[in-house]
Design a protein around this motif. Structure first.
Motif, PDB file in Angstrom:
ATOM      1  N   THR A 136     -14.494  13.409 -32.974  1.00 43.99           N
ATOM      2  CA  THR A 136     -14.655  13.890 -34.352  1.00 43.99           C
ATOM      3  C   THR A 136     -15.131  12.762 -35.248  1.00 43.99           C
ATOM      4  N   ALA A 137     -14.596  11.563 -35.053  1.00 47.20           N
ATOM      5  CA  ALA A 137     -15.049  10.364 -35.761  1.00 47.20           C
ATOM      6  C   ALA A 137     -14.588   9.150 -34.979  1.00 47.20           C
ATOM      7  N   LEU A 138     -15.229   8.014 -35.259  1.00 44.34           N
ATOM      8  CA  LEU A 138     -14.933   6.775 -34.558  1.00 44.34           C
ATOM      9  C   LEU A 138     -14.504   5.705 -35.560  1.00 44.34           C
ATOM     10  N   PHE A 139     -13.452   4.966 -35.211  1.00 38.43           N
ATOM     11  CA  PHE A 139     -12.917   3.933 -36.096  1.00 38.43           C
ATOM     12  C   PHE A 139     -12.907   2.576 -35.393  1.00 38.43           C
ATOM     13  N   PRO A 140     -14.080   1.971 -35.146  1.00 42.28           N
ATOM     14  CA  PRO A 140     -14.104   0.645 -34.514  1.00 42.28           C
ATOM     15  C   PRO A 140     -13.499  -0.407 -35.435  1.00 42.28           C
ATOM     16  N   TRP A 141     -12.957  -1.465 -34.829  1.00 48.04           N
ATOM     17  CA  TRP A 141     -12.347  -2.538 -35.608  1.00 48.04           C
ATOM     18  C   TRP A 141     -13.384  -3.397 -36.320  1.00 48.04           C
ATOM     19  N   SER A 142     -14.600  -3.490 -35.739  1.00 51.99           N
ATOM     20  CA  SER A 142     -15.595  -4.424 -36.259  1.00 51.99           C
ATOM     21  C   SER A 142     -16.994  -3.825 -36.207  1.00 51.99           C
ATOM     22  N   ARG A 143     -17.919  -4.463 -36.919  1.00 53.34           N
ATOM     23  CA  ARG A 143     -19.323  -4.051 -36.883  1.00 53.34           C
ATOM     24  C   ARG A 143     -19.912  -4.269 -35.498  1.00 53.34           C
ATOM     25  N   TRP A 144     -19.429  -5.275 -34.808  1.00 47.28           N
ATOM     26  CA  TRP A 144     -19.879  -5.568 -33.441  1.00 47.28           C
ATOM     27  C   TRP A 144     -19.633  -4.381 -32.525  1.00 47.28           C
TER      28      TRP A 144
END
Length: 356
Positions: A136-144
């Motif tokens: 549904t959505a993605l919550f990565p910790w960093s821009r990398w």
């Protein structure tokens, strides 16, 4: 939520920070990969790595059968290899400090050189890509990590929201020594890294052996056996995430140093910022999102012992600047790494996507 390495800290922080006022009734599915004297663990002839994967799969499936849920918040989607059928039954959101491709690129630093047959690796990559695209959505910790999700796995950038992990600001003592007393006591240098070599602890130990400066103390927190070369170096092997003893070391420190050779992110670095410490950190993985170079600390290249010595010596020689950078780090942590703020933001986005 997986409880390995830094992910355990995220799990503990979320478990304490997901308070009733947020209107969420959590069901925790904890993946710790091992059960002392469990049936799987007592199976003969099987390697421990295979037993751990079997235990993780069992724990995951047992937890998912309690659903379906309004939504799943998944820390590390790669745990779902072989369990996609249970994952796809409900809306789910994925948070991650690294993708599988990025982790493999670290090679021997994370013991990720060995791979299976080409067709098997292609199948795993295809499954990972589908899991990320169907989220549904993605919550990565960093821009990398966000960049890898898009370029390596075909995720929709419109569904990606970079939200770093948070720390409990109230439990991290951000008070620093008064400027007029900074030169009177030893400067406490803190290192926190379970894998001593990968985290660059040997580079810091080398500095401690070569430096001509005096009136400092180096505290090394690690899982590995390290022999202190002299009385100014102290080693702590038994401290765990959020341990009161670890918080006490942060509170007593003046400088935090992590010259890591390879890291996906660094919760220890943001804990140090929340404690009002200037941070020396290597540029690797997503760590460049953490420190504002020359403002809240210093960024160096991985393995660069010369740059490490130069930055550390500067902080030792300039107590006023050390305190100024530490204050800036605390302020930045309050804005970007406050646990409560980041959980509120994450839950708010979930509600928006779910129409709740």
């Amino acid at each position: 939520m997986s409880t390995e390495v830094g992910l355990r800290t995220q799990f503990l922080n979320w478990k304490s920070g997901l308070t009733p006022d947020l209107g969420v009734r959590p069901e925790w599915i904890v993946i710790d990969w091992w059960k002392h004297r469990g049936l799987i663990e007592r199976l003969p002839l099987l390697p421990d790595g295979l037993k751990a994967r079997m235990r993780g799969e069992f724990q995951l499936r047992s937890g998912l059968r309690k659903g379906p849920f309004d939504a799943l918040y998944v820390a590390q989607e790669r745990m779902f290899h072989g369990s996609n059928d249970l994952l796809y039954r409900q809306n789910y959101f994925v948070t991650a400090d690294v993708t599988a491709i990025q982790l493999a690129a670290f090679g021997t630093l994370y013991n990720k050189l060995a791979t299976g047959p080409a067709f098997y690796e292609r199948q795993k990559h295809s499954e990972r890509s589908e899991r990320l695209r169907r989220a549904t959505a993605l919550f990565p910790w960093s821009r990398w990590v966000a960049q890898s999700m898009v370029s390596d796995y075909g995720a929709d950038p419109e569904t990606i929201h970079v939200i770093p992990p948070g720390v409990n600001m109230e439990k991290q003592d951000g008070r620093r020594r008064e400027v007029d007393k900074l030169g009177e006591e030893p400067v406490n240098i803190l290192f926190v890294g379970g894998d001593f070599y990968r985290k660059g602890g040997d580079l810091l130990l080398d500095w401690a052996l070569r430096t001509s400066r005096r009136n400092w103390r180096l505290n090394l927190v690690t899982h590995d056996l390290v022999i202190p070369p002299h009385s100014d170096v102290r080693v702590y092997n038994r401290l765990r995430p959020n341990d009161p003893g670890l918080r006490a070391l942060y509170a007593a420190a003046d400088v935090f140093v992590l010259p890591t050779r390879g890291d996906c992110y660094s919760i220890a670095a943001i804990e140090a910022m929340a404690s009002g410490l200037p941070v020396i950190l290597s540029k690797t993985g997503g760590t460049e999102d953490i420190i504002r170079d020359n403002s809240t600390g210093f960024l160096i290249e991985p393995g660069d012992g010369e740059a490490l010595s130069e930055r550390l010596d500067y902080l030792l020689d300039h107590p006023e600047r050390r305190r100024e950078i530490g204050c800036s780090a605390r302020q930045d942590a309050e804005e970007r790494f406050d646990l409560h703020k980041n959980i509120v933001r994450t839950v708010g986005l979930m509600r928006k996507y779910l129409g709740k």
